[in-house]
Scaffold this active site. Sequence first.
Site, short mmCIF file in Angstrom:
data_model
loop_
_atom_site.label_atom_id
_atom_site.label_comp_id
_atom_site.label_asym_id
_atom_site.label_seq_id
_atom_site.Cartn_x
_atom_site.Cartn_y
_atom_site.Cartn_z
CE LYS A 1 -3.86 -2.42 2.18
NZ LYS A 1 -4.50 -2.92 3.51
CD GLN B 1 -3.69 -4.45 6.79
OE1 GLN B 1 -3.73 -3.44 5.89
NE2 GLN B 1 -4.20 -5.46 6.25
CG ASP C 1 -9.92 0.23 5.66
OD1 ASP C 1 -9.59 -0.40 4.52
OD2 ASP C 1 -9.02 0.06 6.52
#
Length: 295
Positions: A54, A98, A121
């Site tokens: 990422k 994460q 997200d």
Amino acid sequence: MNTPIILDGKSVAAAVLDECRAEVAELLAKGIKPGLAVVLVGEDPASKVYVGSKARTCADLGFYSLKVELPAETTQEELLKVVRDLNADPLIHGILVQSPPPRHINEEAIIRALDPRKDVDGFHPENVAKLVLEDPSGFVPCTPAGCMKLLEVSGISTSGAEAVVIGRSMIVGKPMALLLVGKNSNATVTIAHSRSKDLPGICRRADILIAAVGRPEMVKGDWVKPGAVVIDVGINRVPDATKKSGYRLTGDVAYEEVAPLCAAITPVPGGVGPMTIAMLMKNTLQAARQIGTPC
Ligand code: GUN
């Protein structure tokens, strides 16, 4: 023997990233540099790999990229402070923590602490509500968004199709089902899970089968209707002594026996995985546009 179309996530993701590059140039011209912070707590090896890719993709697109790596012993309060500081940081438009965090962390409380405008997200309740409401100002979770993009770019029509999603997670299964049933897609959707009765029978109904369970090669050939489209979201590490790393990656679908039956299928790796990162970049650009532009 039927030859399925292999849905090449790598090349579709590359095209999405090219679109992103053009948009970065437009934002930079307005004095806005998109910024993404990726927070990793602990040492999970797979998470480290994801966070690394990422950050690399961000740098490649010319984003401001901040990788916050915290020890596994980080407390809930310490992590909340990191999130609050990032919420207040004007250089950061998107924040990703994460998942999964270490077990002592209350992930839901961390997600609720995120500024929903920076929740790229799409996990914050405000963004979940916007997904249900089909409000495009919200963020759509990256993996299901990537699956939808892959279907769309590949010319696979979902309208009126029987779609079965295996898995009911907040990251993939539930948002995937909402996208498929939504007015831009119009599929008829079943969400199946570990307690579903006759899972193989439910899956055999699917014109479009999405496997998001995290169990290596669970979906067998006799679970799949001939001519179905199969999207494999699983990225499982299984021991393999012939590999230098000691493992190989495999999906939730028994690819060798399922692929010959399908009209189209995603490979693992190189299917959904690259799409997830590309959609994260798109979401970060959306955040930069929405935060950077005065209302
Ligand atoms: N872990 C696996 N997939 C994801 C994702 O899309 N977002 C975050 N934050 N963690 C993940």
